[in-house]
Motif scaffolding. Structure first.
Motif, PDB file in Angstrom:
ATOM      1  N   UNK A  45      73.950  72.752  65.531  1.00 27.42           N
ATOM      2  CA  UNK A  45      73.478  72.266  66.829  1.00 27.42           C
ATOM      3  C   UNK A  45      73.065  70.816  66.666  1.00 27.42           C
ATOM      4  N   UNK A  46      73.802  69.919  67.314  1.00 30.49           N
ATOM      5  CA  UNK A  46      73.484  68.502  67.266  1.00 30.49           C
ATOM      6  C   UNK A  46      72.296  68.266  68.190  1.00 30.49           C
ATOM      7  N   UNK A  47      71.105  68.227  67.615  1.00 28.91           N
ATOM      8  CA  UNK A  47      69.874  68.162  68.405  1.00 28.91           C
ATOM      9  C   UNK A  47      69.764  66.814  69.104  1.00 28.91           C
ATOM     10  N   UNK A  48      69.486  66.813  70.416  1.00 27.89           N
ATOM     11  CA  UNK A  48      69.283  65.541  71.121  1.00 27.89           C
ATOM     12  C   UNK A  48      68.095  64.790  70.542  1.00 27.89           C
ATOM     13  N   UNK A  49      68.164  63.475  70.595  1.00 24.94           N
ATOM     14  CA  UNK A  49      67.061  62.651  70.116  1.00 24.94           C
ATOM     15  C   UNK A  49      65.852  62.870  71.021  1.00 24.94           C
ATOM     16  N   UNK A  50      64.695  63.091  70.429  1.00 26.54           N
ATOM     17  CA  UNK A  50      63.494  63.405  71.207  1.00 26.54           C
ATOM     18  C   UNK A  50      62.271  62.866  70.473  1.00 26.54           C
ATOM     19  N   UNK A  51      61.168  62.772  71.192  1.00 23.06           N
ATOM     20  CA  UNK A  51      59.907  62.321  70.612  1.00 23.06           C
ATOM     21  C   UNK A  51      59.108  63.561  70.216  1.00 23.06           C
ATOM     22  N   UNK A  77      71.465  60.589  60.128  1.00 21.47           N
ATOM     23  CA  UNK A  77      70.400  60.244  59.194  1.00 21.47           C
ATOM     24  C   UNK A  77      69.936  58.816  59.448  1.00 21.47           C
ATOM     25  N   UNK A  78      68.646  58.612  59.763  1.00 15.69           N
ATOM     26  CA  UNK A  78      68.151  57.244  60.022  1.00 15.69           C
ATOM     27  C   UNK A  78      68.439  56.343  58.829  1.00 15.69           C
ATOM     28  N   UNK A  79      68.706  55.057  59.041  1.00 11.02           N
ATOM     29  CA  UNK A  79      68.684  54.379  60.337  1.00 11.02           C
ATOM     30  C   UNK A  79      69.980  54.513  61.141  1.00 11.02           C
ATOM     31  N   UNK A  80      70.948  55.267  60.648  1.00 12.41           N
ATOM     32  CA  UNK A  80      72.188  55.446  61.401  1.00 12.41           C
ATOM     33  C   UNK A  80      71.903  56.191  62.705  1.00 12.41           C
ATOM     34  N   UNK A  81      72.736  55.938  63.715  1.00 10.50           N
ATOM     35  CA  UNK A  81      72.532  56.602  65.006  1.00 10.50           C
ATOM     36  C   UNK A  81      73.817  57.169  65.586  1.00 10.50           C
ATOM     37  N   UNK A  82      74.906  57.092  64.819  1.00  6.02           N
ATOM     38  CA  UNK A  82      76.205  57.525  65.321  1.00  6.02           C
ATOM     39  C   UNK A  82      76.363  59.039  65.143  1.00  6.02           C
ATOM     40  N   UNK A  83      76.382  59.810  66.242  1.00  5.17           N
ATOM     41  CA  UNK A  83      76.528  61.264  66.087  1.00  5.17           C
ATOM     42  C   UNK A  83      77.877  61.666  65.518  1.00  5.17           C
ATOM     43  N   UNK A  84      78.918  60.862  65.755  1.00  5.35           N
ATOM     44  CA  UNK A  84      80.244  61.180  65.226  1.00  5.35           C
ATOM     45  C   UNK A  84      80.211  61.191  63.700  1.00  5.35           C
ATOM     46  N   UNK A  85      79.528  60.218  63.108  1.00  5.35           N
ATOM     47  CA  UNK A  85      79.420  60.177  61.642  1.00  5.35           C
ATOM     48  C   UNK A  85      78.646  61.384  61.130  1.00  5.35           C
ATOM     49  N   UNK A  86      77.627  61.798  61.851  1.00  3.33           N
ATOM     50  CA  UNK A  86      76.850  62.968  61.435  1.00  3.33           C
ATOM     51  C   UNK A  86      77.706  64.234  61.500  1.00  3.33           C
TER      52      UNK A  86
END
Length: 339
Positions: A75-81, A113-122
């Motif tokens: 499950x690609x979790x949405x970015x959240x606080x 994985x921070x600092x990366x933000x590309x979901x495709x790479x994940x």
């Protein structure tokens, strides 16, 4: 002291013993465990009772070795606080874990994985590690790079939210436009003829559908519709300034409804019957704790999660997959904010 009937040690019972106890074949037991939709309800009930009585526990590791399945979905979790989490997606995750568990599956959460933000790479990293049988994606946009990429990989996937035409339609969603139309009908039935809509101008697909449903139903019913393009408190107060102010607001989310509460009270008016009616969308827990409690649209999160897991499993098992997505109905929960 006499002992009662002894239950077999968990894991000691074989699938053949379950089959004998249920009066079915070994294959039928296997189908009941792996593809329950292929088994007649009365047979499934009999097999389930035998499994429960005998304490049978399938050997998931052996099954995975034979089939190559990992019994895990990503499950690609949405970015959240974490200090201010999205209550809707938290509820969805809870429902997804339960639905997967009922099918003997685990859910693996992942993000870039921070600092990366590309979901495709994940996604590529997870696929290369061969950790999951398929993916669940949420917050799907009209032009979503994740969908195109996963479809190109040939990896089984499902999405909470509609995919674009020309892409695999492995989605489950609610009828956002019809749900908001139901809100308009509810307010009209209470006598409201001038209704405001609160929804950000950004074209998130689900928000665009809610706005379209609001406008279409207001037009059909001959209502006067006011749209707050910037649904901050100041903009809502501006809508309330003058003799032709709305007598009700339909918000595209529960959080937007909070702005309506604040704006209405700042104008010296009351929320609810005799004042300005307010409705929300998502039926998050805060609805019940507001005063008055907020009328809101409840999403059937458990039904959504079960449908997603079922469609994903069909792909993993090579079963026939419907060409169209699944559209579900949401429920309007009426509380004191609308009368």
């Amino acid at each position: 002291m006499p002992e009662g009937p002894r239950r077999p040690r968990r894991g000691a019972t074989t699938i053949e013993e379950v089959a004998r106890a249920a009066g079915v074949s070994r294959q039928t037991v296997s189908n009941a465990l792996n593809a329950p939709h292929r088994v007649r309800p009365e047979t499934l009930e009999r097999v389930t009772a035998a499994i429960r009585e005998l304490g049978y526990q399938p050997d998931q590791s052996a099954r995975a070795l034979r089939s190559g399945a990992r019994r895990t979905i990503g499950y690609l979790a949405p970015v959240d606080d974490p200090l201010d989490p999205n209550p809707l997606m938290a509820g969805f995750l809870e429902a997804l874990v339960d639905a997967a568990g009922e099918q003997g599956l685990r859910v693996l959460l992942f993000r870039p994985t921070p600092p990366a933000s590309d979901p495709v790479a994940a996604i590529d990293e997870l696929v290369a590690a061969r950790q999951v049988d398929g993916l669940v994606l949420a917050d799907v946009l009209s032009e979503d790079a994740r969908i195109a990429h996963v479809a190109g990989l040939g990896l089984p996937f499902v999405s909470f939210g509609r995919t674009a035409p020309g892409q695999p339609q492995h989605w489950v969603d609610i009828a956002n436009d019809q749900a908001m139309a139901g809100v308009v009908r509810h307010l009209a039935a209470l006598g409201h003829r001038r209704i405001g809509y609160l929804g950000a101008a950004e074209e998130l697909p689900w928000m665009a559908a809610r706005r379209a449903g609001f406008l279409a139903e207001a037009r059909r019913l001959g209502l006067s519709a006011v749209v707050a393009e910037r649904p901050e408190v100041a903009a809502v107060r501006a809508c309330l300034d003058g003799p032709d102010r709305p007598t009700a607001f339909a918000a595209g989310s529960d959080l937007l409804a909070l702005d309506a509460y604040e704006a209405v009270r700042a104008e010296g008016l009351a929320v609810g019957p005799g004042g300005v009616a307010v409705t929300g969308f998502h039926d998050t827990p805060l609805c019940r704790h507001l005063h008055p409690a907020l009328t809101s649209v409840r999403l059937p999160l458990r039904v959504i999660a079960a449908a997603l897991v079922g469609r994903l499993l069909d792909q993993v098992r090579g079963a026939a997959v419907p060409a169209a997505g699944v559209e579900l109905t949401a429920e309007l929960v009426v509380r004191g904010s609308s009368g």
